[in-house]
Scaffold this active site. Structure first.
Site, PDB file in Angstrom:
ATOM      1  N   ASP A   1      -0.169  -0.625  -4.994  1.00 19.52           N
ATOM      2  CA  ASP A   1      -1.477  -0.179  -5.480  1.00 19.52           C
ATOM      3  C   ASP A   1      -1.427   1.197  -6.128  1.00 19.52           C
ATOM      4  O   ASP A   1      -2.292   1.544  -6.931  1.00 19.52           O
ATOM      5  CB  ASP A   1      -2.516  -0.203  -4.350  1.00 19.52           C
ATOM      6  CG  ASP A   1      -2.181   0.716  -3.184  1.00 19.52           C
ATOM      7  OD1 ASP A   1      -1.047   1.228  -3.109  1.00 19.52           O
ATOM      8  OD2 ASP A   1      -3.065   0.916  -2.324  1.00 19.52           O
ATOM      9  N   ASN A   2      -0.452   2.022  -5.759  1.00 20.45           N
ATOM     10  CA  ASN A   2      -0.289   3.364  -6.344  1.00 20.45           C
ATOM     11  C   ASN A   2       1.052   3.902  -5.878  1.00 20.45           C
ATOM     12  O   ASN A   2       1.781   3.242  -5.138  1.00 20.45           O
ATOM     13  CB  ASN A   2      -1.427   4.313  -5.937  1.00 20.45           C
ATOM     14  CG  ASN A   2      -1.783   4.283  -4.470  1.00 20.45           C
ATOM     15  OD1 ASN A   2      -2.885   3.874  -4.098  1.00 20.45           O
ATOM     16  ND2 ASN A   2      -0.855   4.672  -3.602  1.00 20.45           N
TER      17      ASN A   2
ATOM     18  N   CYS B   1      -6.153   3.607  -4.000  1.00 19.39           N
ATOM     19  CA  CYS B   1      -6.174   2.267  -3.423  1.00 19.39           C
ATOM     20  C   CYS B   1      -7.309   1.369  -3.913  1.00 19.39           C
ATOM     21  O   CYS B   1      -7.085   0.389  -4.602  1.00 19.39           O
ATOM     22  CB  CYS B   1      -6.236   2.428  -1.917  1.00 19.39           C
ATOM     23  SG  CYS B   1      -6.750   0.967  -1.059  1.00 19.39           S
TER      24      CYS B   1
ATOM     25  N   ASP C   1       0.835  -1.196   0.000  1.00 19.58           N
ATOM     26  CA  ASP C   1       0.000   0.000   0.000  1.00 19.58           C
ATOM     27  C   ASP C   1       0.879   1.261   0.000  1.00 19.58           C
ATOM     28  O   ASP C   1       1.663   1.466   0.938  1.00 19.58           O
ATOM     29  CB  ASP C   1      -0.881  -0.024   1.255  1.00 19.58           C
ATOM     30  CG  ASP C   1      -2.065   0.913   1.167  1.00 19.58           C
ATOM     31  OD1 ASP C   1      -2.063   1.784   0.293  1.00 19.58           O
ATOM     32  OD2 ASP C   1      -2.992   0.761   1.969  1.00 19.58           O
ATOM     33  N   ASP C   2       0.760   2.072  -1.054  1.00 20.96           N
ATOM     34  CA  ASP C   2       1.467   3.365  -1.149  1.00 20.96           C
ATOM     35  C   ASP C   2       2.974   3.228  -1.312  1.00 20.96           C
ATOM     36  O   ASP C   2       3.734   4.141  -0.964  1.00 20.96           O
ATOM     37  CB  ASP C   2       1.184   4.247   0.066  1.00 20.96           C
ATOM     38  CG  ASP C   2      -0.253   4.731   0.142  1.00 20.96           C
ATOM     39  OD1 ASP C   2      -1.028   4.411  -0.770  1.00 20.96           O
ATOM     40  OD2 ASP C   2      -0.593   5.430   1.118  1.00 20.96           O
TER      41      ASP C   2
ATOM     42  N   LYS D   1      -5.178  -6.041   3.875  1.00 19.17           N
ATOM     43  CA  LYS D   1      -6.123  -4.960   3.593  1.00 19.17           C
ATOM     44  C   LYS D   1      -7.049  -5.348   2.437  1.00 19.17           C
ATOM     45  O   LYS D   1      -6.600  -5.791   1.393  1.00 19.17           O
ATOM     46  CB  LYS D   1      -5.339  -3.691   3.256  1.00 19.17           C
ATOM     47  CG  LYS D   1      -6.184  -2.551   2.728  1.00 19.17           C
ATOM     48  CD  LYS D   1      -5.336  -1.304   2.510  1.00 19.17           C
ATOM     49  CE  LYS D   1      -6.109  -0.254   1.730  1.00 19.17           C
ATOM     50  NZ  LYS D   1      -5.366   1.007   1.576  1.00 19.17           N
TER      51      LYS D   1
ATOM     52  N   HIS E   1       0.825   2.263   4.191  1.00 20.81           N
ATOM     53  CA  HIS E   1      -0.084   3.382   4.406  1.00 20.81           C
ATOM     54  C   HIS E   1       0.142   3.966   5.797  1.00 20.81           C
ATOM     55  O   HIS E   1       0.462   3.247   6.738  1.00 20.81           O
ATOM     56  CB  HIS E   1      -1.526   2.887   4.268  1.00 20.81           C
ATOM     57  CG  HIS E   1      -2.522   3.973   4.017  1.00 20.81           C
ATOM     58  ND1 HIS E   1      -2.809   4.945   4.941  1.00 20.81           N
ATOM     59  CD2 HIS E   1      -3.310   4.232   2.947  1.00 20.81           C
ATOM     60  CE1 HIS E   1      -3.730   5.763   4.455  1.00 20.81           C
ATOM     61  NE2 HIS E   1      -4.047   5.355   3.242  1.00 20.81           N
TER      62      HIS E   1
ATOM     63  N   HIS F   1     -10.470  -3.255   1.580  1.00 18.12           N
ATOM     64  CA  HIS F   1     -10.889  -1.931   1.107  1.00 18.12           C
ATOM     65  C   HIS F   1     -11.730  -1.980  -0.162  1.00 18.12           C
ATOM     66  O   HIS F   1     -11.682  -1.083  -0.995  1.00 18.12           O
ATOM     67  CB  HIS F   1      -9.675  -1.013   0.901  1.00 18.12           C
ATOM     68  CG  HIS F   1     -10.013   0.427   1.147  1.00 18.12           C
ATOM     69  ND1 HIS F   1      -9.230   1.474   0.711  1.00 18.12           N
ATOM     70  CD2 HIS F   1     -11.076   1.014   1.780  1.00 18.12           C
ATOM     71  CE1 HIS F   1      -9.762   2.626   1.055  1.00 18.12           C
ATOM     72  NE2 HIS F   1     -10.883   2.372   1.714  1.00 18.12           N
TER      73      HIS F   1
ATOM     74  N   LYS G   1       0.677   9.770  -5.324  1.00 20.43           N
ATOM     75  CA  LYS G   1      -0.596   9.078  -5.224  1.00 20.43           C
ATOM     76  C   LYS G   1      -1.743  10.083  -5.341  1.00 20.43           C
ATOM     77  O   LYS G   1      -1.717  11.159  -4.764  1.00 20.43           O
ATOM     78  CB  LYS G   1      -0.650   8.398  -3.855  1.00 20.43           C
ATOM     79  CG  LYS G   1      -2.015   7.968  -3.359  1.00 20.43           C
ATOM     80  CD  LYS G   1      -1.897   7.496  -1.919  1.00 20.43           C
ATOM     81  CE  LYS G   1      -3.236   7.149  -1.320  1.00 20.43           C
ATOM     82  NZ  LYS G   1      -3.111   6.679   0.070  1.00 20.43           N
TER      83      LYS G   1
ATOM     84  N   ARG H   1      -7.209  -2.021  -6.402  1.00 16.75           N
ATOM     85  CA  ARG H   1      -7.516  -3.362  -5.912  1.00 16.75           C
ATOM     86  C   ARG H   1      -8.648  -3.995  -6.714  1.00 16.75           C
ATOM     87  O   ARG H   1      -8.621  -5.188  -7.034  1.00 16.75           O
ATOM     88  CB  ARG H   1      -7.861  -3.289  -4.418  1.00 16.75           C
ATOM     89  CG  ARG H   1      -6.668  -2.975  -3.577  1.00 16.75           C
ATOM     90  CD  ARG H   1      -6.978  -2.395  -2.212  1.00 16.75           C
ATOM     91  NE  ARG H   1      -5.793  -1.668  -1.771  1.00 16.75           N
ATOM     92  CZ  ARG H   1      -4.782  -2.228  -1.123  1.00 16.75           C
ATOM     93  NH1 ARG H   1      -4.838  -3.505  -0.780  1.00 16.75           N
ATOM     94  NH2 ARG H   1      -3.722  -1.521  -0.802  1.00 16.75           N
TER      95      ARG H   1
END
Length: 765
Positions: free
Chosen positions: A348-349, A85, A47-48, A143, A238, A145, A411, A89
């Protein structure tokens, strides 16, 4: 014998039926079986994580597992994803463009339009559903989300929860982010894990890794041959950034030179590794208003010291992710299956700018942007606490820019900094080793690529409905053949008005200015074959190309359910049915911790009262009556040493007010009254008599309090840190009958609420 016409239940039976088993022939049905030799599949999604944050993409952070993975596999240097995010996904797990999958934004809003459904539709197949159809065991940790935050509670439908979307087992957080040491809620399969206190030494990445390993060991103990799919979606990296002491110690002092020097060294390493052609340029810094990063040498010595601490924490978390992957792959190797396991590692980004220009030591307060010079978005805590369980922090955006080396922006934007991320895939049995491919590949390509590599088919229906077709295409040819060209030649992107369109090496991009009409893009044009870092705008030189690609973006937007474009005001819109959550709520002792979003609706932006009903207080009774929140913000009522104590944690700044509580007390009432500039006045009354107050305290808004309401205990993350150290969760020992929340009117102006909720939802990415 022939069956009588009125016989039922034999329609699909292909054996023979007689009156007894002596004159009948049995027939068995069999579950789907994977083809012989089908590979296991592991997808690790961080994540991130920015483009340059791991060793195979230029980082100085120690990532030996990923280094080995790249040496045994393929790196995609031109892999793209969506800027946020949930959209990424959804696209990864479905092979469908994010808006068409229902995720034009993150799952922390509810605007009410098809491309912003923020839950997966009934006709959208997921990769685990496809793999289970092909005989795979399917597991997910981490995660999720892909569930609207309003449907995280046990009373909601669960159509978009992991185990309803193809996973046999799931363990993790349905939220957009979480605490590393005190998660506000974890889900096991389809039920919340009811826990008061996490064990000493708990760290969420370790917990997720343990669970993933246990799933694989459990499978192999029962079935030696069934292939598995493991989707490991990290809560990390994150914010709020928190790291283990052992990992932090490794990076102390290693970032004193600052983010400008780091970007130069990472870019030099990227060029040396061959990730970019010679002559590729890197802009010194982002300088656009609202995105700019300060020059490191312009900072004071105190700022440099504090800012460097944030990057030490970030590096420690990345290192820990690599350790997690090492433990996981060691298990697969011990099972003798590593050579026939496809392992994908990506993000994810891109890296984020959400910490603002100077970072924050009070993560959730940073996003309450109000016109108040007294509002503290960065509580001045001791620098040595940065990265620990005591604080929720995030780095200044200069480190986000370094994370995205050599690209611009972050992001949330459609420029490369937001959407171009590392991608490593290894499959010793089926792919070449130590190869870099620079062909364009998009996140929707992952699902069809994995199915192609594994030789698997895709069902045509889901729940009796024709399944939506893939938007992605297989990149298996690109992975296997250096001469192969990408079949993904066009791709739109859009998020909160930021736009992009790729076609055959050209990119049309637009940053949305919130002050302008959301449908009035200021296009920039780049030839990313010659200018991969998107520095030289060619829109004035080639207006006809701008017009061509702008028209293509418009067509793609209609084709992928992008319209209507969402405005910032729309992000704060919620469905009218949620109004019922502002009705009084009576909670009994023993009720599991109330879910975070549900809890917030009882207090957010409004007057409220909390009434504690006691049988009859007895001298010596003690403990927590009610608690709501954790170290990042919250409040609690507790009894100790013959006193009723109200503790208030304003984004990490903790205060108390107390008074004697007489024997025989039957009721304690906490009252909160809204005051201007996002403040509350608190009053505590015992059996109807006011006894203490805390006036003019900052309101907890947006996503604070992060942990939901607990009755008779301060569960999970502690509201009062010192109290937890002395007394643990501190269960109440007396006769607690109930706690009643009575929400009053919302008295914060609607415009302010919309602005605050918009910021919170953007944080929830």
């Amino acid at each position: 014998m022939p069956l009588p016409d009125h016989a039922r239940g034999y329609e699909d039976f292909t054996g023979a039926i007689g009156r007894t088993t002596a004159d009948s022939t049995p027939q068995w049905t069999h579950p789907p079986a994977a083809p012989a030799g089908a590979p296991n599949i592991i997808v690790v999604l961080v994540d991130d994580l920015g483009y340059s944050d791991i060793g195979p993409f230029g980082s100085e952070i120690e990532t030996p597992t990923l280094n080995r993975l790249a040496e045994r596999g393929v790196r995609l240097s031109n892999y793209h994803t969506t800027p946020l995010c949930s959209p990424s996904r959804a696209a990864l797990l479905t092979g469908i463009n994010s808006h068409r999958a229902g995720f034009g934004f993150v799952a922390n809003a509810d605007p009410g339009y098809p491309g912003l459904r923020l839950e997966l539709a009934d006709d959208v197949l997921t990769l685990p559903e496809i793999l289970r159809h092909n005989g795979y065991a399917t597991y997910a940790v981490g995660k999720w989300h892909l569930v609207r935050d309003a449907t995280l509670h046990p009373g909601a439908h669960r159509d978009s929860w992991p185990t309803q979307r193809g996973f046999d087992r799931y363990y993790g957080s349905l939220e957009g982010f979480n605490s590393y040491f005190h998660p506000n809620q974890l889900i096991s399969d389809s039920s919340p894990v009811d826990v008061d206190e996490y064990p000493e030494g708990y760290y969420v990445t370790d917990d997720l890794t343990d669970k993933a390993i246990s799933y694989l060991k459990d499978l192999r103990a029962h079935d030696a041959a069934k292939p598995f799919f493991l989707y490991f979606a990290h809560v990390a990296i994150h914010g709020p950034l928190q790291a283990k002491d052992t990992d932090l110690a490794k990076y102390r002092g290693r970032y004193a030179a600052g983010w400008d020097a780091l970007r130069r060294s990472r870019f030099a390493d990227q060029l040396a590794q061959g990730l970019f052609p010679p002559g590729t340029e890197q802009k010194p810094r982002n300088t656009e208003p609202g995105y700019e990063a300060q020059e490191w040498d312009s900072l004071s010595a105190e700022e440099q010291h504090r800012f460097a601490r944030y990057m030490e924490v970030y590096a420690a978390i990345v290192d820990n992710i690599d350790q997690s992957l090492g433990r996981l792959l060691d298990t697969v190797e011990q099972l003798g299956e590593l050579d026939n396991t496809i392992v994908v590692f990506t993000s994810d980004n891109g890296g984020t700018a959400e910490g603002g220009p100077v970072g924050t030591r009070s993560y959730l307060a940073e996003f309450a942007h109000i016109d108040d010079p007294d509002w503290v978005g960065d509580q001045p805590h001791d620098v040595d606490l940065i990265g620990t369980a005591r604080l929720g922090v995030h780095y200044p955006r200069g480190w986000g820019q370094a994370s995205n080396t050599p690209f611009r922006f972050y992001k949330g934007q459609t420029f490369a900094g937001g959407v171009r991320v590392p991608f490593v895939v290894s499959w010793p049995k089926g792919l070449p080793e130590n190869i870099i491919r620079d062909e364009y590949v998009y996140v929707t390509d992952l699902a069809p690529t994995l199915l192609n590599l594994a030789g698997l088919s895709r069902p045509e229906v889901r729940n009796g409905l024709p399944a939506e077709d893939f938007d992605g295409v297989s990149a298996a040819g690109v992975l296997r053949d250096a001469d192969a060209r990408s079949r993904h030649t066009e791709q739109y992107s859009e998020i909160t008005g930021h736009r992009g369109f790729y076609r055959d090496g050209w990119k049309l991009l637009a940053l949305h200015d919130p002050r302008r009409d959301v449908d009035d893009p200021r296009w920039q044009l780049f030839d990313v074959r010659a200018d991969p870092t998107e520095l030289h705008d060619l829109s004035q030189r080639y207006p006809e190309k701008v017009a061509e690609l702008a028209a293509a973006w418009d067509d793609a937007a209609w084709h992928n359910t992008v319209f209507p474009l969402i405005t910032r005001e729309d992000l704060a819109r919620r469905r009218p049915a949620e109004a019922r959550w502002s009705q009084p709520l009576r909670l009994l002792p023993g009720t599991p911790t109330l879910e975070r979003y549900r809890s917030q609706q009882l207090i957010a932006y409004r007057d409220f009262t909390v009434t504690v009903e006691l049988g009859s207080h007895v001298a010596g009774d003690e403990g927590v009556l009610v608690a709501h929140g954790d170290p990042q913000g919250g409040y609690l009522l507790y009894v100790a040493d013959g006193r009723i104590v109200f503790g208030y944690n304003g984004y990490g700044h903790y205060e108390e007010a107390s008074a004697p509580i007489p024997a025989g007390t039957r009721q304690v009432v906490l009252s909160a009254a809204v005051r201007p500039k996002l403040r509350w006045d608190f009053t505590i009354a015992v059996d109807g008599l006011p006894v203490a107050e805390l006036p003019h305290r900052v309101q907890l808004v947006g996503m604070s309090p992060w942990t939901g309401i607990s009755v008779g205990v301060d569960a999970r993350g502690p509201v009062a840190w010192e109290l937890r150290e002395r007394r643990g969760p501190f269960r109440f020992t007396g006769d607690l009958r109930a706690v009643v929340y009575t929400p009053g009117l919302r008295r914060v102006p609607d415009a302010a609420v919309r602005a605050l909720e918009t910021e919170a939802e953007l944080v929830g990415e």
